[in-house]
Scaffold this motif. Structure first.
Motif, short mmCIF file in Angstrom:
data_model
loop_
_atom_site.label_atom_id
_atom_site.label_comp_id
_atom_site.label_asym_id
_atom_site.label_seq_id
_atom_site.Cartn_x
_atom_site.Cartn_y
_atom_site.Cartn_z
N ASN A 79 -3.13 2.34 -13.72
CA ASN A 79 -2.85 0.90 -13.77
C ASN A 79 -3.52 0.21 -14.96
N GLY A 80 -3.70 0.94 -16.06
CA GLY A 80 -4.14 0.32 -17.30
C GLY A 80 -5.62 0.13 -17.46
N LYS A 81 -6.47 0.69 -16.58
CA LYS A 81 -7.91 0.45 -16.66
C LYS A 81 -8.69 1.75 -16.54
N LEU A 82 -9.89 1.74 -17.13
CA LEU A 82 -10.84 2.84 -16.90
C LEU A 82 -11.33 2.72 -15.46
N GLY A 83 -10.92 3.62 -14.63
CA GLY A 83 -11.26 3.52 -13.21
C GLY A 83 -10.19 2.74 -12.46
N GLY A 84 -9.64 3.37 -11.43
CA GLY A 84 -8.60 2.71 -10.65
C GLY A 84 -9.18 1.79 -9.59
N PRO A 85 -8.32 1.14 -8.82
CA PRO A 85 -8.80 0.25 -7.75
C PRO A 85 -9.51 1.02 -6.65
N THR A 86 -10.38 0.32 -5.94
CA THR A 86 -11.08 0.91 -4.79
C THR A 86 -10.24 0.71 -3.54
N TRP A 87 -10.07 1.77 -2.77
CA TRP A 87 -9.33 1.70 -1.51
C TRP A 87 -10.33 1.63 -0.37
N ARG A 88 -10.15 0.67 0.52
CA ARG A 88 -11.00 0.54 1.70
C ARG A 88 -10.13 0.75 2.93
N VAL A 89 -10.48 1.76 3.71
CA VAL A 89 -9.71 2.10 4.90
C VAL A 89 -10.66 2.31 6.06
N ARG A 90 -10.08 2.53 7.24
CA ARG A 90 -10.86 2.79 8.45
C ARG A 90 -10.30 4.04 9.13
N PRO A 91 -11.11 4.69 9.95
CA PRO A 91 -10.59 5.84 10.70
C PRO A 91 -9.34 5.47 11.47
N GLY A 92 -8.34 6.35 11.41
CA GLY A 92 -7.06 6.09 12.07
C GLY A 92 -6.02 5.48 11.16
N ASP A 93 -6.41 5.08 9.94
CA ASP A 93 -5.46 4.46 9.01
C ASP A 93 -4.59 5.50 8.33
#
Length: 641
Positions: A79-93
């Motif tokens: 997506n055009g940047k050094l380092g992609g976005p951070t994904w935040r999830v929970r168990p069961g997702d």
């Protein structure tokens, strides 16, 4: 659309330049400025799951990225940047990712497996998450101009922790990761029961995002050739990358040559895409730092900032039983690993977060490449709005110990587990030239070892390479180290023809190639020699159901190879009948040479007179194990085919 959250670090709008010059992209190259450092830390975009689903898109594209205030580089990015976005999830997702490869198709020279090639082919791999390998498959190729949707199911009992994602296609994985393609994944803690004042959730998102700091360390600017010969420019050249910063400078050199110049010392990690950024935290406030070594190049030995108390609470997404202070004030972050800190600084001031290796410290790292340099700066400030009384209350709260959550049942402590619960044993021997178990890597080869689902395996890791250290990484599954042992086996040496071995007394081993074991046993004909580890092949086998037929087949095989053994061991038909009784009585179905020893022990107890007739069977038991590994496996494989 995903919800987005912000991190409320108290920062100023002003920017501080620690470099020598004030550089702009227009005149920077003529002046050959130093890179700008000290900008306040920026967090990557944060994407959260909603209604148990995180749905996102990753575009793999060529991008102009600016680092150090002025240096423009052509890089493959998410997506055009050094380092992609951070994904935040929970168990069961469920994580649903649409990977779009927007790189151009280029002519490729097909090289051997495990070598640099196919710069623009990619895929997606989730590092450390316990998800299905059918989805988290490193053999998938997403070619230029193609797209693929990945759907990862996070188990309901998945441990909360810090993980990361990156490309893992054979041939381009290292190159693309060095280019900047990586991002953090956070599996959040259970925050529905915040009654425990000591709980880690009081220092974590989503309830206390102001206490959480993400640090994605990437080997993005490794241009100066290090002691191992590593340089991103060399990797670019070897893989055939045409985006190599070949622009000319006023002195006739290219930008690439300037970057590689030893006097410029461009051998840097970026932190969240920035060069040595400044992390601003409040004095006396306990924070949670999530650290990721997002590269397969160096071990980071991160020195705890002075005047700050640092405690390690998790490694590779797995919580420790309780917080621990790093030994010697250094946290070891191997290639591709993650770590979580609790950090509290009681003194105002400016500090450094350095990777500071010392060859005399941490001998377990061996000769692995260690990075030396600054990763970030730490600015500790006081909160002017806090009253004296509030400061006292806050200090009491910040000093309280923190409790860490228990691990799921499938990650129970395996130390002290009885051998009756072990379903199989295996040995991994590392040799020079990156050879494992004396066979060269082949991408499409059949699995050399199979283990039962939910089984408990005992693996022995041997390093027969005296010139190098080898990091051990298992995809998807975590493992526990239960003991360290003295190595008495052979040492591998690279030769013109491949690899040979010498024993501990430096005597050349005979017949030590990939099929060396059968030759070695037959030639020596007695107790195992010193040209192999005592436990190499006896434990290198799967658990498998055995019976009388295998026992009789073993003696037919060994008597055919060594007729003189028949005189020594005699007619074994009656013994094989007793063996069948032993199997029925104890309902054993998993057999190794150790198991054969158990059989003789049982037989000698039941029939004491047999001991005099059959004698010591320890060597025979090892030969039996070898027979099962080489013959029974082959027979069953042919039946499957």
């Amino acid at each position: 659309m995903n919800r987005m959250i912000s991190y409320y670090l108290v920062i100023s709008l002003a920017s501080i330049a620690y470099g020598m010059y004030s550089c702009s992209s227009a005149g920077a190259m003529k002046e050959r400025c130093r890179l700008k450092t000290g900008e306040y830390l920026r967090h990557p975009e944060q994407l959260l799951s909603r209604f148990n689903l995180l749905e996102t898109e990753l575009k793999v594209q060529m991008s102009k990225v600016t680092v150090g205030g002025w240096l423009e580089l052509d890089r493959r990015t998410y997506n055009g940047k050094l380092g992609g976005p951070t994904w935040r999830v929970r168990p069961g997702d469920v994580i649903s990712v649409r990977l779009i490869n927007q790189l151009s198709a280029e002519s490729e020279v097909k090289r051997r497996n495990n070598s640099l090639q196919k710069a623009n082919s990619t895929n997606l791999y989730l590092q450390g998450l316990h998800v299905s390998p059918k989805v988290n498959d490193i053999t998938v190729e997403v070619a230029p101009g193609k797209k693929k949707t990945y759907s990862y199911k996070i188990g309901c009992d998945h441990p909360a922790g810090t993980y990361w994602y990156h490309p893992h296609y054979d041939g381009s994985a290292l190159f693309q990761t060095l280019s900047g393609m990586a991002g953090m994944i956070v599996v959040e803690d259970n925050f529905k029961s915040p009654d425990d004042p000591k709980s880690i959730i009081h220092y974590s998102c989503p309830l206390h995002c102001d206490r959480e700091v993400h640090l994605l360390f990437q080997p993005s600017l490794l241009y100066k050739i290090d002691q191992t010969g590593m340089s991103f420019a060399r990797v670019q050249k070897k893989i055939g990358d045409r985006f190599r910063n070949r622009e000319k400078l006023s002195d006739g050199r290219t930008v690439e040559e300037w970057l590689m110049g030893r006097q410029n010392d461009i051998s840097l990690y970026t932190t969240n895409g920035q060069v040595q950024p400044t992390i601003r935290i409040e004095q006396g406030k306990k924070m949670r730092f999530r650290l990721v070594n997002a590269g397969g190049v160096h071990v980071l030995e991160i020195q705890s900032p002075s005047s700050c108390k640092v405690e390690e609470i998790a490694r590779d997404g797995i919580y420790l039983p309780s917080p621990i202070v790093p030994r010697g004030g250094k946290s070891i972050l191997p290639q591709g690993s993650t770590m979580d800190w609790l950090i509290k600084c009681n003194k105002k001031g400016n500090f450094k977060i350095n990777s500071s290796p010392n060859i005399r410290e941490n001998p377990g790292i061996g000769r692995a490449s260690r990075y030396r340099g600054m990763l970030a700066r730490l600015e500790v400030v006081e909160n002017p709005k806090r009253s004296f009384l509030k400061s006292i209350v806050a200090t009491f709260h910040e000093e309280a110990p923190v409790s860490l959550p228990p691990l799921p049942d499938y990650m129970r402590n395996l130390k002290g587990l009885s051998q009756s619960h072990v379903t199989g044993k295996f040995v991994v021997e590392a040799c020079v030239n990156n050879i494992i178990n004396r066979d060269k890597y082949e991408a499409n080869a059949e699995a050399s070892y199979r283990m039962p689902l939910d089984g408990v395996e005992e693996w022995s890791l041997l390093n027969a390479d005296s010139s190098n250290s080898h990091t051990v990484h298992l995809q998807t599954n975590h493992f526990q180290i239960v003991s360290y042992n003295t190595y008495t086996g052979p040492v591998s040496i690279a030769t013109r023809d491949g690899v040979t071995f010498v024993d501990q007394s430096r005597q050349l081993c005979q017949d030590s190639g990939p099929r060396y074991r059968s030759k070695l046993i037959i030639k020596k004909g007695g107790l195992p020699g010193t040209c192999r580890s005592r436990d190499f092949y006896p434990t290198t086998m799967n658990s498998r159901p055995m019976g009388k037929a295998e026992f009789e087949g073993f003696f037919d095989w060994i008597y055919g190879l060594k007729p003189e053994y028949k005189k020594k061991y005699g007619d074994q038909r009656y013994l094989s009948s007793i063996y069948a009784v032993f199997l029925r009585q104890y309902k054993h179905s998993a057999h190794t040479g150790d198991h054969l020893k158990n059989f003789f022990q049982w037989a000698y107890t039941k029939f004491p007179g047999y001991r005099k007739f059959y004698g010591d069977q320890s060597y025979l038991a090892e030969l039996y194990d070898y027979y099962l590994f080489t013959h029974v496996t082959d027979i069953r494989r042919h039946k499957r085919e």
